[in-house]
Write an enzyme that holds these catalytic residues in place. Structure first.
Site, mmCIF file in Angstrom:
data_model
loop_
_atom_site.group_PDB
_atom_site.id
_atom_site.type_symbol
_atom_site.label_atom_id
_atom_site.label_comp_id
_atom_site.label_asym_id
_atom_site.label_seq_id
_atom_site.Cartn_x
_atom_site.Cartn_y
_atom_site.Cartn_z
ATOM 1 N N CYS A 1 2.428 -1.724 1.594
ATOM 2 C CA CYS A 1 2.639 -0.309 1.880
ATOM 3 C C CYS A 1 1.785 0.575 0.960
ATOM 4 C CB CYS A 1 4.124 0.005 1.792
ATOM 5 S SG CYS A 1 4.594 1.488 2.720
ATOM 6 N N GLU B 1 9.559 -7.865 3.478
ATOM 7 C CA GLU B 1 10.785 -8.378 2.861
ATOM 8 C C GLU B 1 11.966 -8.380 3.821
ATOM 9 O OE1 GLU B 1 11.330 -4.320 3.116
ATOM 10 O OE2 GLU B 1 9.654 -5.256 2.096
ATOM 11 N N HIS C 1 6.334 -3.753 5.601
ATOM 12 C CA HIS C 1 7.318 -4.331 4.684
ATOM 13 C C HIS C 1 7.701 -5.741 5.131
ATOM 14 C CE1 HIS C 1 8.610 -0.561 2.454
ATOM 15 N NE2 HIS C 1 7.782 -0.108 3.375
#
Length: 378
Positions: A253, A355, A353
């Protein structure tokens, strides 16, 4: 329930009811297309100084718990929903979303036509906005909106970063040590690295190259975070020092945008950005398409084809958004004499992202790629 108004900087006004804390707030109006994961969205530091409009009409049915927080607090400047849940329906819930917003002083508005508001932002672009349950005159609120700060030109990572360094230990046997610069890091990110045997030293955004070297890291990680990458200089200089040291790099990001600027590319503000957990991206290194979680209003301005020579190696675009061809990832490789055989990987980054908090798990392989980068096997 108290009445509330929402006024955009171009004068468009919506009326509704107060949701969460009563009062007044200002920020940049953006929309999020996720149908779930609102707790992770609210606690994502990348949303600092932004008023988030949820495009899904029904929000709050799963309540709030203490396990799904991505940071220590809610970061959004304001919250806009159409149809808030009247009761919590999840066995994991510990309190309602309305109560949590009120406890943390987050001003919101409900009962407005969020589809009309989203369409307006798509056509006109993200813009400043004010929400108030204390002001009844839209013209008066508009004056305060126009006097509020803009996102372009704002350096915000220092406002959301950790004040002191801390360590997230590896799960099981320790394989690597990583220095992670906290520009607005989410809790799940170092956890994903720890799962892979990485001891993560999370450092403040103000960390120097000497602070990073002192950790003795096998790799460097730059997190997500808020603000305009063009307003950031310190972290770019630190990253250039790390690249000169040949330290393997992975960024997500905001870390992708700073990687781009460190390599000599520019960045620009998107009309309304990418925010949600359903954005299609192609990994051009494998040809695979993944559904990904996004939260960014700026992007890297780099050529989609070919490579660019930099002082640190050959840079290229590794990922691209299939909706609008926005650069979603960069790759840095050592130069070689053959165009058909790329050199070894030195660093990479993605604009989204991986995660998966909240979001799909399609991009989890990127943490494995980081391990391979530190192993020297890619």
């Amino acid at each position: 329930m108290a009445a509330a108004i929402l006024v955009l900087e171009d004068g468009r006004t919506f009326t509704g009811e107060a949701y969460g804390a009563e009062g007044e707030t200002f920020g940049e109006a953006v929309f999020n297309t996720g149908m779930t994961g609102y707790q992770e969205t609210l606690t994502d530091p990348s949303y600092h100084r932004q008023v988030v409009v949820m495009t899904a009409p029904h929000i709050g049915n799963t309540g709030v718990n203490d396990e799904d927080q991505e940071s220590s607090r809610i970061w959004v400047a304001g919250y806009v929903v159409r149809d808030p849940a009247r009761r919590v329906s999840s066995w994991r819930a510990q309190r309602s979303l309305d109560d949590e917003l009120r406890t943390q002083g987050v001003v919101g508005i409900s009962g407005i036509d969020t589809r009309a508001l989203t369409r307006h932002l798509r056509e006109r672009g993200a813009m400043r906005v004010g929400i108030s349950s204390t002001e009844t005159d839209p013209a008066a609120l508009l004056e305060r909106v126009l006097a509020s700060g803009e996102m372009a030109g704002s350096e915000l990572s220092s406002e959301v970063s950790t004040a002191a360094a801390y360590v997230v230990p590896a799960h099981g046997e320790k394989r690597f040590t990583v220095a992670a610069l906290d520009l607005g890091i989410k809790t799940m990110t170092p956890y994903r690295m720890a799962e892979r045997g990485i001891e993560v030293h999370v450092l403040p955004a103000t960390a120097t190259i000497d602070d990073i070297r002192a950790v003795g890291p096998d790799g460097l990680f730059y997190s997500n975070g808020p603000g305009d990458p063009a307003a950031t200089t310190h972290q770019i200089e630190v990253l250039q020092g790390a690249l000169a040291d040949e330290l393997p790099y992975f960024g997500i990001c905001f870390g992708n945008q700073l990687f781009g600027r460190a390599l000599g590319f520019g960045t620009f503000k998107l009309k309304y950005g990418h925010r949600g957990i359903n954005q299609p991206v192609m990994d051009r290194t494998t040809g695979k398409v993944e559904v990904t979680a996004h939260n960014h209003g700026f992007a890297v301005d780099a050529p989609l084809e070919g490579t660019t020579s930099t002082p640190y190696g050959e840079a290229s675009v590794s990922h691209v958004c299939l909706n609008d061809d926005v650069v979603e990832g960069l790759e840095l490789r050592a130069p070689t004499g053959s165009a058909s055989e790329p050199g070894r990987l030195k660093g990479f980054s993605v604009q989204y992202h991986p995660e998966a908090a909240a979001g799909p798990h399609d991009a989890a392989y990127l943490f494995d790629r980081f391990v391979q980068l530190m192993e020297g096997t890619v």
